[in-house]
Design an enzyme around this catalytic site. Structure first.
Site, PDB file in Angstrom:
ATOM      1  N   ASN A  82       0.857  -1.489  -0.121  1.00 46.28           N
ATOM      2  CA  ASN A  82       0.111   0.281   0.024  1.00 46.28           C
ATOM      3  C   ASN A  82       1.225   1.289   0.099  1.00 46.28           C
ATOM      4  OD1 ASN A  82       1.379  -0.792   2.728  1.00 46.28           O
ATOM      5  ND2 ASN A  82      -0.824   0.386   3.957  1.00 46.28           N
ATOM      6  N   CYS A  83       2.259   1.133   0.098  1.00 45.40           N
ATOM      7  CA  CYS A  83       3.003   1.964   0.183  1.00 45.40           C
ATOM      8  C   CYS A  83       2.766   3.122  -1.624  1.00 45.40           C
ATOM      9  CB  CYS A  83       4.696   1.878   0.238  1.00 45.40           C
ATOM     10  SG  CYS A  83       5.816   2.984  -0.059  1.00 45.40           S
ATOM     11  N   ASN A  84       2.448   4.519  -1.612  1.00 42.84           N
ATOM     12  CA  ASN A  84       3.253   5.074  -2.766  1.00 42.84           C
ATOM     13  C   ASN A  84       3.845   4.903  -3.628  1.00 42.84           C
ATOM     14  OD1 ASN A  84      -0.056   5.660  -3.017  1.00 42.84           O
ATOM     15  ND2 ASN A  84       0.301   7.556  -1.679  1.00 42.84           N
ATOM     16  N   LYS A 116       4.368   0.872  -5.154  1.00 42.93           N
ATOM     17  CA  LYS A 116       3.276   1.241  -6.507  1.00 42.93           C
ATOM     18  C   LYS A 116       3.852   1.545  -7.822  1.00 42.93           C
ATOM     19  CE  LYS A 116      -0.972   1.218  -3.443  1.00 42.93           C
ATOM     20  NZ  LYS A 116      -2.055   2.072  -3.284  1.00 42.93           N
TER      21      LYS A 116
END
Length: 115
Positions: A8-10, A13
């Site tokens: 869930n880390c940008n 991603k």
């Protein structure tokens, strides 16, 4: 190639999207679920330095008091903290053939290193 991070880390991603767009195969290691070893963290610190591996910009680090932050002043203490607080590891970390080659995501670095 193994990419270490949390899904869930940008920044993770962006890195995964870049790898997929460039058709680079990789295995993803979610250290929230699978954890991380002191040996692995020590290896990354040998390449990038413990102060780079420790993400001081993230929320996990910022939740600590100034006094708690000040006590983490060397690699051994940083690793002990990171094993129990994997969200404070700078991410993603990319390993190729068992060696750490990239940390965080920068398109120029990824292009130069992986293409």
């Amino acid at each position: 190639m193994i990419v270490y991070g949390i899904p869930n880390c940008n920044t993770v991603k962006k890195a995964l999207d870049w790898l997929k767009e460039n058709k680079i195969e990789f295995e993803f290691h979610d250290f929230k679920k699978k954890g991380i070893t002191a040996d692995k963290l020590n290896a990354w610190c040998a390449v990038f330095g413990w102060e780079t591996v420790l993400n001081r910009k993230g929320l996990t680090w910022k939740k600590l008091t100034k006094e708690e932050q000040a006590k983490i002043d060397n690699q051994d203490l940083a690793i002990a903290y990171l094993i129990n607080n994997t969200s404070a590891i700078k991410r993603p970390v990319v390993e190729k053939n068992g060696h750490a080659i990239l940390i965080s995501f920068d398109e120029v670095n990824y292009t130069q290193t992986l293409l």
